[in-house]
Write an enzyme that holds these catalytic residues in place. Sequence first.
Site, PDB file in Angstrom:
ATOM      1  N   HIS A 216       1.444  47.998  -0.817  1.00 40.04           N
ATOM      2  CA  HIS A 216       0.754  46.943  -0.082  1.00 40.04           C
ATOM      3  C   HIS A 216      -0.748  47.209  -0.054  1.00 40.04           C
ATOM      4  O   HIS A 216      -1.210  48.290  -0.403  1.00 40.04           O
ATOM      5  CB  HIS A 216       1.280  46.844   1.350  1.00 40.04           C
ATOM      6  CG  HIS A 216       2.619  46.185   1.449  1.00 40.04           C
ATOM      7  ND1 HIS A 216       3.791  46.859   1.208  1.00 40.04           N
ATOM      8  CD2 HIS A 216       2.969  44.901   1.750  1.00 40.04           C
ATOM      9  CE1 HIS A 216       4.814  46.022   1.359  1.00 40.04           C
ATOM     10  NE2 HIS A 216       4.342  44.832   1.680  1.00 40.04           N
TER      11      HIS A 216
ATOM     12  N   LYS B 242      -2.692  47.611   5.534  1.00 34.23           N
ATOM     13  CA  LYS B 242      -1.383  47.659   6.194  1.00 34.23           C
ATOM     14  C   LYS B 242      -1.247  48.959   6.976  1.00 34.23           C
ATOM     15  O   LYS B 242      -1.546  50.038   6.463  1.00 34.23           O
ATOM     16  CB  LYS B 242      -0.254  47.526   5.173  1.00 34.23           C
ATOM     17  CG  LYS B 242       1.126  47.396   5.808  1.00 34.23           C
ATOM     18  CD  LYS B 242       2.165  46.961   4.793  1.00 34.23           C
ATOM     19  CE  LYS B 242       3.546  46.843   5.434  1.00 34.23           C
ATOM     20  NZ  LYS B 242       3.579  45.867   6.537  1.00 34.23           N
TER      21      LYS B 242
END
Length: 271
Positions: free
Chosen positions: A159, A163
């Site tokens: 990600h 995140k």
Amino acid sequence: MTADIKIVVTGAAGRMGRTLIRLIHETEGLSLAGGLEGEGSPYLGTDLGTLAGLAQPTGLAATADALTLIKDADALIDFSVPAATLEFAALAAQARIVHVIGTTGFEVVDEEKIKAAARHATIVKAGNMSLGVNLLAALVRQAAKALDGQWDIEIVEMHHRHKVDAPSGTALLLGEAAAEGRGVALEDVSARGRDGITGARKAGDIGFASLRGGSVVGDHTVVFATEHERITLGHIAEDRSIFARGALKAARWGQGKGPGLFSMADVLGIE
């Protein structure tokens, strides 16, 4: 004529919040009931249309007054943080509205509080709201059931650099699917954060590896590996609107349903 479904969006100034506001504005049968931001947010008081980049203002300003918005809404779509989601769940339960939860990073005690709230509200909770990922989970479950214990299972996710939790909610969703296929509890076989001299891989473990960098929306790969061959199942999210569209589908699906805790598999009719 059927009235529009009135939707409140949490984290209105965030990436997902802005995407949801735009999609609600564009979608027939939905109306924006309000947008929430935390106390102290610099976006409080800002028109939601301005936040989302709409051509015209909506006449609705970002607010921290969750109670006022939720009591008059039909659904709350919530991509926030666990502490905030638990507060919203209590309010949604009081108002008896649909609460769509895309928040990740919950502890076991948090999950129990959400289950308690689901006695009074229709809650759709998923680590990932996209059709593709939920289909992938079904495939992972089938593969794990079909393959014997000689096949090792590893889940790799990547990600964007912002995140804050790992493994991702989607990785855990896929891990749960694999564990269900094998008839075991994920918490009993989960292997995370390998570092240094860890010893040989324990038979039956489901391993997780998390990568962070750039602006990656979400890449997930489930690897089934044994001697001489390997099966790889995966999903690549190219636009976060897939999660927003899934959340809106869940909000529609939940209208008229009784209290309970549901998943996107329920919404999509996936076994």
